[in-house]
Design a protein around this motif. Sequence first.
Motif, PDB file in Angstrom:
ATOM      1  N   PRO A 214       1.703  12.323   7.768  1.00 23.11           N
ATOM      2  CA  PRO A 214       2.117  11.024   8.086  1.00 23.11           C
ATOM      3  C   PRO A 214       1.789  10.980   9.477  1.00 23.11           C
ATOM      4  CG  PRO A 214       4.028  12.552   7.390  1.00 23.11           C
ATOM      5  CD  PRO A 214       2.733  13.283   7.380  1.00 23.11           C
ATOM      6  N   MET A 215       1.973  11.471  10.420  1.00 24.60           N
ATOM      7  CA  MET A 215       1.822  11.321  11.346  1.00 24.60           C
ATOM      8  C   MET A 215       0.390  11.208  11.818  1.00 24.60           C
ATOM      9  SD  MET A 215       2.751  13.521  15.125  1.00 24.60           S
ATOM     10  CE  MET A 215       4.196  13.716  14.466  1.00 24.60           C
ATOM     11  N   LEU A 217      -1.891   9.548   9.608  1.00 24.77           N
ATOM     12  CA  LEU A 217      -1.894   8.232   8.483  1.00 24.77           C
ATOM     13  C   LEU A 217      -1.430   7.547   9.745  1.00 24.77           C
ATOM     14  CD1 LEU A 217      -1.166   9.764   5.431  1.00 24.77           C
ATOM     15  CD2 LEU A 217      -3.452   9.353   6.305  1.00 24.77           C
ATOM     16  N   GLN A 218      -0.366   7.756  10.605  1.00 23.25           N
ATOM     17  CA  GLN A 218       0.513   6.440  10.914  1.00 23.25           C
ATOM     18  C   GLN A 218      -0.576   6.346  12.170  1.00 23.25           C
ATOM     19  OE1 GLN A 218       1.447   7.202  14.509  1.00 23.25           O
ATOM     20  NE2 GLN A 218       2.214   4.236  14.171  1.00 23.25           N
ATOM     21  N   ASN A 219      -1.594   6.768  13.007  1.00 21.91           N
ATOM     22  CA  ASN A 219      -2.108   6.680  14.081  1.00 21.91           C
ATOM     23  C   ASN A 219      -3.316   5.826  13.384  1.00 21.91           C
ATOM     24  OD1 ASN A 219      -1.027   7.098  16.780  1.00 21.91           O
ATOM     25  ND2 ASN A 219      -1.686  10.032  15.601  1.00 21.91           N
ATOM     26  N   LEU A 220      -4.389   6.238  12.662  1.00 21.94           N
ATOM     27  CA  LEU A 220      -5.061   6.088  12.080  1.00 21.94           C
ATOM     28  C   LEU A 220      -4.858   4.123  11.270  1.00 21.94           C
ATOM     29  CD1 LEU A 220      -6.407   9.024   9.718  1.00 21.94           C
ATOM     30  CD2 LEU A 220      -8.039   7.687  11.432  1.00 21.94           C
ATOM     31  N   SER A 221      -4.096   4.306  10.920  1.00 21.70           N
ATOM     32  CA  SER A 221      -3.955   2.602  10.264  1.00 21.70           C
ATOM     33  C   SER A 221      -3.304   2.148  11.622  1.00 21.70           C
ATOM     34  CB  SER A 221      -2.431   2.723  10.209  1.00 21.70           C
ATOM     35  OG  SER A 221      -1.219   2.975  10.446  1.00 21.70           O
ATOM     36  N   SER A 222      -2.781   2.399  12.524  1.00 23.30           N
ATOM     37  CA  SER A 222      -2.815   1.558  13.622  1.00 23.30           C
ATOM     38  C   SER A 222      -4.148   0.959  14.427  1.00 23.30           C
ATOM     39  CB  SER A 222      -1.594   2.300  14.380  1.00 23.30           C
ATOM     40  OG  SER A 222      -1.810   1.660  15.622  1.00 23.30           O
ATOM     41  N   ASP A 232      -8.157  -1.104   5.301  1.00 23.93           N
ATOM     42  CA  ASP A 232      -8.240  -0.085   4.846  1.00 23.93           C
ATOM     43  C   ASP A 232      -6.537   0.227   6.120  1.00 23.93           C
ATOM     44  OD1 ASP A 232     -11.029   0.312   4.476  1.00 23.93           O
ATOM     45  OD2 ASP A 232     -11.728  -0.440   6.788  1.00 23.93           O
ATOM     46  N   ALA A 233      -6.602  -0.308   6.872  1.00 19.44           N
ATOM     47  CA  ALA A 233      -4.976   0.330   6.689  1.00 19.44           C
ATOM     48  C   ALA A 233      -3.553   0.193   6.464  1.00 19.44           C
ATOM     49  CB  ALA A 233      -4.437  -0.313   8.448  1.00 19.44           C
ATOM     50  N   LEU A 234      -4.176  -0.762   5.717  1.00 16.58           N
ATOM     51  CA  LEU A 234      -2.761  -1.040   4.562  1.00 16.58           C
ATOM     52  C   LEU A 234      -2.848   0.265   3.931  1.00 16.58           C
ATOM     53  CD1 LEU A 234      -0.885  -3.089   3.534  1.00 16.58           C
ATOM     54  CD2 LEU A 234      -2.674  -3.966   2.113  1.00 16.58           C
ATOM     55  N   ALA A 235      -4.433   0.839   3.153  1.00 19.96           N
ATOM     56  CA  ALA A 235      -4.701   1.795   2.352  1.00 19.96           C
ATOM     57  C   ALA A 235      -3.961   3.141   3.223  1.00 19.96           C
ATOM     58  CB  ALA A 235      -5.989   1.814   1.783  1.00 19.96           C
ATOM     59  N   LEU A 236      -3.607   3.416   4.121  1.00 23.06           N
ATOM     60  CA  LEU A 236      -3.180   4.434   4.842  1.00 23.06           C
ATOM     61  C   LEU A 236      -1.998   4.615   5.496  1.00 23.06           C
ATOM     62  CD1 LEU A 236      -6.430   4.299   7.945  1.00 23.06           C
ATOM     63  CD2 LEU A 236      -5.847   6.392   6.042  1.00 23.06           C
ATOM     64  N   CYS A 237      -1.243   3.440   5.440  1.00 20.68           N
ATOM     65  CA  CYS A 237      -0.140   3.218   5.578  1.00 20.68           C
ATOM     66  C   CYS A 237       0.423   3.791   3.523  1.00 20.68           C
ATOM     67  CB  CYS A 237      -0.081   1.588   5.761  1.00 20.68           C
ATOM     68  SG  CYS A 237      -0.018   1.286   7.385  1.00 20.68           S
ATOM     69  N   GLN A 238       0.075   2.921   2.985  1.00 23.43           N
ATOM     70  CA  GLN A 238       0.871   3.357   1.393  1.00 23.43           C
ATOM     71  C   GLN A 238       1.298   4.845   1.588  1.00 23.43           C
ATOM     72  OE1 GLN A 238       2.043   0.927  -0.064  1.00 23.43           O
ATOM     73  NE2 GLN A 238       3.234   2.593  -0.545  1.00 23.43           N
ATOM     74  N   THR A 239      -0.600   5.493   1.887  1.00 22.31           N
ATOM     75  CA  THR A 239      -0.847   6.621   1.608  1.00 22.31           C
ATOM     76  C   THR A 239       0.573   7.113   2.206  1.00 22.31           C
ATOM     77  OG1 THR A 239      -3.296   6.952   1.071  1.00 22.31           O
ATOM     78  CG2 THR A 239      -2.080   9.058   1.675  1.00 22.31           C
ATOM     79  N   GLY A 240       0.194   6.575   3.269  1.00 23.87           N
ATOM     80  CA  GLY A 240       1.579   7.753   4.420  1.00 23.87           C
ATOM     81  C   GLY A 240       3.309   7.837   3.957  1.00 23.87           C
ATOM     82  N   LEU A 256       5.249   4.148   9.378  1.00 19.63           N
ATOM     83  CA  LEU A 256       3.836   3.247   8.807  1.00 19.63           C
ATOM     84  C   LEU A 256       4.441   1.591   7.841  1.00 19.63           C
ATOM     85  CD1 LEU A 256       3.587   7.199   7.561  1.00 19.63           C
ATOM     86  CD2 LEU A 256       1.865   5.584   8.501  1.00 19.63           C
ATOM     87  N   LEU A 257       5.747   1.865   8.258  1.00 23.98           N
ATOM     88  CA  LEU A 257       6.389   0.170   7.063  1.00 23.98           C
ATOM     89  C   LEU A 257       6.037  -0.552   8.074  1.00 23.98           C
ATOM     90  CD1 LEU A 257       9.326   0.973   5.896  1.00 23.98           C
ATOM     91  CD2 LEU A 257       7.975   0.123   4.699  1.00 23.98           C
ATOM     92  N   CYS A 258       5.886  -0.416   9.925  1.00 17.87           N
ATOM     93  CA  CYS A 258       5.409  -1.586  10.739  1.00 17.87           C
ATOM     94  C   CYS A 258       3.871  -2.006  10.857  1.00 17.87           C
ATOM     95  CB  CYS A 258       6.337  -1.298  11.741  1.00 17.87           C
ATOM     96  SG  CYS A 258       7.908  -1.327  12.426  1.00 17.87           S
ATOM     97  N   ASN A 259       3.356  -0.592  10.305  1.00 14.16           N
ATOM     98  CA  ASN A 259       1.844  -0.955  10.768  1.00 14.16           C
ATOM     99  C   ASN A 259       1.583  -1.804   9.358  1.00 14.16           C
ATOM    100  OD1 ASN A 259       1.671   0.573  12.517  1.00 14.16           O
ATOM    101  ND2 ASN A 259       1.098   2.501  12.147  1.00 14.16           N
ATOM    102  N   LYS A 260       2.104  -0.903   7.712  1.00 12.14           N
ATOM    103  CA  LYS A 260       2.066  -2.359   7.214  1.00 12.14           C
ATOM    104  C   LYS A 260       2.210  -3.226   6.678  1.00 12.14           C
ATOM    105  CE  LYS A 260       3.284  -1.673   2.121  1.00 12.14           C
ATOM    106  NZ  LYS A 260       3.869  -1.157   0.951  1.00 12.14           N
ATOM    107  N   ALA A 261       3.227  -3.730   7.708  1.00 13.00           N
ATOM    108  CA  ALA A 261       4.185  -5.341   7.837  1.00 13.00           C
ATOM    109  C   ALA A 261       2.881  -6.115   8.377  1.00 13.00           C
ATOM    110  CB  ALA A 261       5.356  -5.338   8.462  1.00 13.00           C
ATOM    111  N   CYS A 262       2.670  -5.509   9.566  1.00 13.60           N
ATOM    112  CA  CYS A 262       1.394  -6.353  10.054  1.00 13.60           C
ATOM    113  C   CYS A 262       0.131  -6.150   9.470  1.00 13.60           C
ATOM    114  CB  CYS A 262       0.733  -5.622  11.735  1.00 13.60           C
ATOM    115  SG  CYS A 262       2.237  -5.173  12.582  1.00 13.60           S
ATOM    116  N   ALA A 263      -0.045  -5.327   8.453  1.00 14.61           N
ATOM    117  CA  ALA A 263      -1.255  -5.709   7.638  1.00 14.61           C
ATOM    118  C   ALA A 263      -1.038  -6.671   6.848  1.00 14.61           C
ATOM    119  CB  ALA A 263      -2.396  -3.942   7.616  1.00 14.61           C
ATOM    120  N   LEU A 264      -0.075  -6.739   6.552  1.00 14.02           N
ATOM    121  CA  LEU A 264       0.197  -7.537   5.611  1.00 14.02           C
ATOM    122  C   LEU A 264       0.106  -8.880   5.962  1.00 14.02           C
ATOM    123  CD1 LEU A 264       2.751  -5.906   3.704  1.00 14.02           C
ATOM    124  CD2 LEU A 264       0.755  -5.877   2.439  1.00 14.02           C
TER     125      LEU A 264
END
Length: 308
Positions: A214-215, A217-222, A232-240, A256-264
């Motif tokens: 997950p670490m 995935l967190q870097n990649l989504s960011s 793409d960021a959203l998909a990576l976040c959800q996987t993590g 990961l939740l923060c990254n998902k929130a930003c992408a959304l």
Amino acid sequence: MAYYTVGDMLRDVRERQKYSQEELSYGICTPSTLSRIENGLQVPGKKILEGLMQRLGIGDGMNHAYLSKEEMERYELERRLVRCLGREEYGEAGRLASQMEEKLERAARKDYGMKMVDQYVRFAQVMVRKSQGEDAECVFQMLLDIIRITIPDFDGIHIRDRLLTFHEISILNNIGCAYHDKGELWNGVRLLFELKEYIEGHTPGGEEMSVKYPMILQNLSSWMGQERMYSDALALCQTGIDYCIEHGKLHVFPMLLCNKACALAELGQYDLSRQCFGQAVAILQAMNQQERAEQTRKYAELHYGIKS
């Protein structure tokens, strides 16, 4: 009565996974050493056995009953050092790395097992220096030197068909971050996607791997978010996020939740974004990370007008 030795176990798992002795032993020990271990002619040292088992995805559980007092002390120091780096407690990590370095100076550094311990001590020291503001290019070059202790032909990007230990994955992840820090984002992205695919393809078990995946995935989504590749960021976040929930891991979960929130939010889905920001803040508060919780709350309000 037939006895099933650790050598039998290594050979059976290696052959089932269709790896050669050269592939498994690369950078850890010589193929001839592995052959002697598999045939019961040599008892492996703790670090060699641990590295071989990790590359085969057997996990990080070990029977330490046969370890000497000195080996056990080094092992316990290393476990504490891993935990400190994971928690970003760099002051304590520096102190533990110095203790391990002193013990290494009294040991035979030419031994393959000591080589792997030395690699992780040097890695920890670089992470401490990075936390103190070391130049990104310098950090990058030091990390390259460190990973080449066990992967001497690493070209800076491609893992190729190499098998990896947990510590090698940590070092490679940080090489990817060093690329990002020195302005070479897509080199970092390529390396971390190779790590992601490696982990997914080899399904290695163990406590440490359930943190490292997950670490990454967190870097990649960011980074995908920085490049405005929000889907793409959203998909990576959800996987993590799904992985963290399945394995009960909280360390990277709120990020990961923060990254998902930003992408959304960037995709215009503000109600779902507000939920994710609120969840991230609540989890950080529950983890007693009040400063990060407040930073997250302020970030959501400042950048997206979302109050959580």
